[in-house]
Design a protein around this motif. Structure first.
Motif, mmCIF file in Angstrom:
data_model
loop_
_atom_site.group_PDB
_atom_site.id
_atom_site.type_symbol
_atom_site.label_atom_id
_atom_site.label_comp_id
_atom_site.label_asym_id
_atom_site.label_seq_id
_atom_site.Cartn_x
_atom_site.Cartn_y
_atom_site.Cartn_z
ATOM 1 N N TRP A 106 -32.251 45.468 -10.158
ATOM 2 C CA TRP A 106 -33.334 44.788 -10.857
ATOM 3 C C TRP A 106 -34.516 45.736 -10.973
ATOM 4 O O TRP A 106 -34.663 46.679 -10.199
ATOM 5 N N TYR A 107 -35.335 45.452 -11.958
ATOM 6 C CA TYR A 107 -36.505 46.281 -12.256
ATOM 7 C C TYR A 107 -37.718 45.638 -11.617
ATOM 8 O O TYR A 107 -38.045 44.495 -11.912
ATOM 9 N N ASP A 108 -38.374 46.359 -10.734
ATOM 10 C CA ASP A 108 -39.534 45.773 -10.050
ATOM 11 C C ASP A 108 -40.840 46.212 -10.711
ATOM 12 O O ASP A 108 -40.849 46.996 -11.657
ATOM 13 N N VAL A 109 -41.917 45.711 -10.191
ATOM 14 C CA VAL A 109 -43.236 45.978 -10.784
ATOM 15 C C VAL A 109 -43.708 47.419 -10.593
ATOM 16 O O VAL A 109 -44.676 47.836 -11.203
ATOM 17 N N GLU A 110 -43.055 48.167 -9.753
ATOM 18 C CA GLU A 110 -43.429 49.563 -9.504
ATOM 19 C C GLU A 110 -42.669 50.528 -10.420
ATOM 20 O O GLU A 110 -42.585 51.716 -10.126
ATOM 21 N N ASP A 111 -42.097 50.007 -11.520
ATOM 22 C CA ASP A 111 -41.320 50.835 -12.456
ATOM 23 C C ASP A 111 -40.121 51.491 -11.775
ATOM 24 O O ASP A 111 -39.821 52.661 -11.999
ATOM 25 N N MET A 112 -39.454 50.728 -10.951
ATOM 26 C CA MET A 112 -38.329 51.239 -10.176
ATOM 27 C C MET A 112 -37.167 50.245 -10.247
ATOM 28 O O MET A 112 -37.365 49.048 -10.156
ATOM 29 N N TRP A 113 -35.945 50.766 -10.392
ATOM 30 C CA TRP A 113 -34.742 49.950 -10.300
ATOM 31 C C TRP A 113 -34.320 49.912 -8.833
ATOM 32 O O TRP A 113 -34.181 50.964 -8.196
ATOM 33 N N LEU A 114 -34.114 48.709 -8.296
ATOM 34 C CA LEU A 114 -33.771 48.529 -6.885
ATOM 35 C C LEU A 114 -32.498 47.699 -6.752
ATOM 36 O O LEU A 114 -32.115 46.959 -7.660
ATOM 37 N N HIS A 115 -31.861 47.811 -5.573
ATOM 38 C CA HIS A 115 -30.650 47.053 -5.249
ATOM 39 C C HIS A 115 -30.687 46.700 -3.765
ATOM 40 O O HIS A 115 -31.122 47.517 -2.950
ATOM 41 N N ASP A 116 -30.210 45.505 -3.427
ATOM 42 C CA ASP A 116 -30.231 45.052 -2.033
ATOM 43 C C ASP A 116 -29.422 45.936 -1.085
ATOM 44 O O ASP A 116 -29.771 46.085 0.082
ATOM 45 N N LYS A 117 -28.325 46.524 -1.555
ATOM 46 C CA LYS A 117 -27.432 47.291 -0.686
ATOM 47 C C LYS A 117 -27.758 48.779 -0.616
ATOM 48 O O LYS A 117 -27.122 49.519 0.104
ATOM 49 N N VAL A 118 -28.747 49.218 -1.382
ATOM 50 C CA VAL A 118 -29.021 50.646 -1.520
ATOM 51 C C VAL A 118 -30.411 50.965 -0.985
ATOM 52 O O VAL A 118 -31.360 50.231 -1.239
ATOM 53 N N ASP A 119 -30.527 52.075 -0.246
ATOM 54 C CA ASP A 119 -31.823 52.431 0.320
ATOM 55 C C ASP A 119 -32.588 53.454 -0.524
ATOM 56 O O ASP A 119 -33.499 54.109 -0.053
ATOM 57 N N PHE A 120 -32.216 53.578 -1.788
ATOM 58 C CA PHE A 120 -32.991 54.407 -2.709
ATOM 59 C C PHE A 120 -33.239 53.612 -3.985
ATOM 60 O O PHE A 120 -32.561 52.647 -4.268
ATOM 61 N N GLY A 121 -34.248 54.008 -4.713
ATOM 62 C CA GLY A 121 -34.538 53.394 -5.993
ATOM 63 C C GLY A 121 -34.206 54.353 -7.116
ATOM 64 O O GLY A 121 -34.025 55.545 -6.902
ATOM 65 N N ILE A 122 -34.115 53.805 -8.312
ATOM 66 C CA ILE A 122 -33.862 54.636 -9.490
ATOM 67 C C ILE A 122 -35.053 54.470 -10.415
ATOM 68 O O ILE A 122 -35.461 53.359 -10.742
ATOM 69 N N GLU A 123 -35.571 55.591 -10.822
ATOM 70 C CA GLU A 123 -36.769 55.609 -11.654
ATOM 71 C C GLU A 123 -36.404 56.213 -13.015
ATOM 72 O O GLU A 123 -35.589 57.131 -13.090
ATOM 73 N N ARG A 124 -36.988 55.677 -14.059
ATOM 74 C CA ARG A 124 -36.807 56.278 -15.378
ATOM 75 C C ARG A 124 -38.058 57.073 -15.685
ATOM 76 O O ARG A 124 -39.153 56.532 -15.708
#
Length: 163
Positions: A106-124
């Motif tokens: 999911w895309y959060d307010v910090e411009d980051m893609w996050l996932h419950d099972k993952v300890d890193f985010g994905i940024e565009r």
């Protein structure tokens, strides 16, 4: 490759050694360091990776050799498509917001893609996806995301990615 990226990859190697059985992690990660990012070599793929043929038809890798790989797609089980480094090269599937959403990101307010099972985010950033951690790792394609997930020990998540 910058020193910080090499340090980050070395940290990933250490984590991966704990979760990977029967995989030569040193050789695999050294190949990643040396890999030409514009061309996918068959030996750099893993079973479960998603790629396409030259026409953009998505397929999932089922077997990998030194200069060949076999892939299949829904409805074609048992009659594998053969890729090779010389003639019919595999091509990457671009990572998109739609693919991330299909897989629970999911895309959060910090411009980051996050996932419950993952300890890193994905940024565009500048039209490209990057793993947001201490270092920025390029994630332009689905198989690169799958590789990053496997490095974190999330093999099942990587192998069952929805396209």
């Amino acid at each position: 490759m910058s020193t910080s990226n090499k340090d980050y990859l070395n940290e990933l190697i250490a984590k991966a050694k704990k979760s990977w059985e029967d995989v030569d992690v040193e050789d695999y990660m050294n190949n990643l360091r040396d890999m030409d990012t514009e061309t996918i070599r068959c030996r750099d793929l893993m079973v479960g990776d998603w790629i396409t043929d030259e026409h953009g038809f998505p397929m999932q890798i089922v077997n990998v050799g030194e200069d060949y790989a076999y892939a299949t797609f829904d409805g074609n089980e048992g009659d594998y498509w053969e890729f090779c480094d010389k003639d019919d090269k595999p091509e990457s599937i671009p990572l998109t917001p739609e693919i991330l959403e299909k897989n629970g990101w999911w895309y959060d307010v910090e411009d980051m893609w996050l996932h419950d099972k993952v300890d890193f985010g994905i940024e565009r950033w500048n039209g490209r996806f990057q793993c947001y951690d201490i270092n920025q790792i390029k994630l332009d394609s689905v198989h690169e995301l799958q590789r990053e997930l496997r490095c974190c020990g999330l093999w099942d998540m990587a192998d069952n990615l929805k396209i």
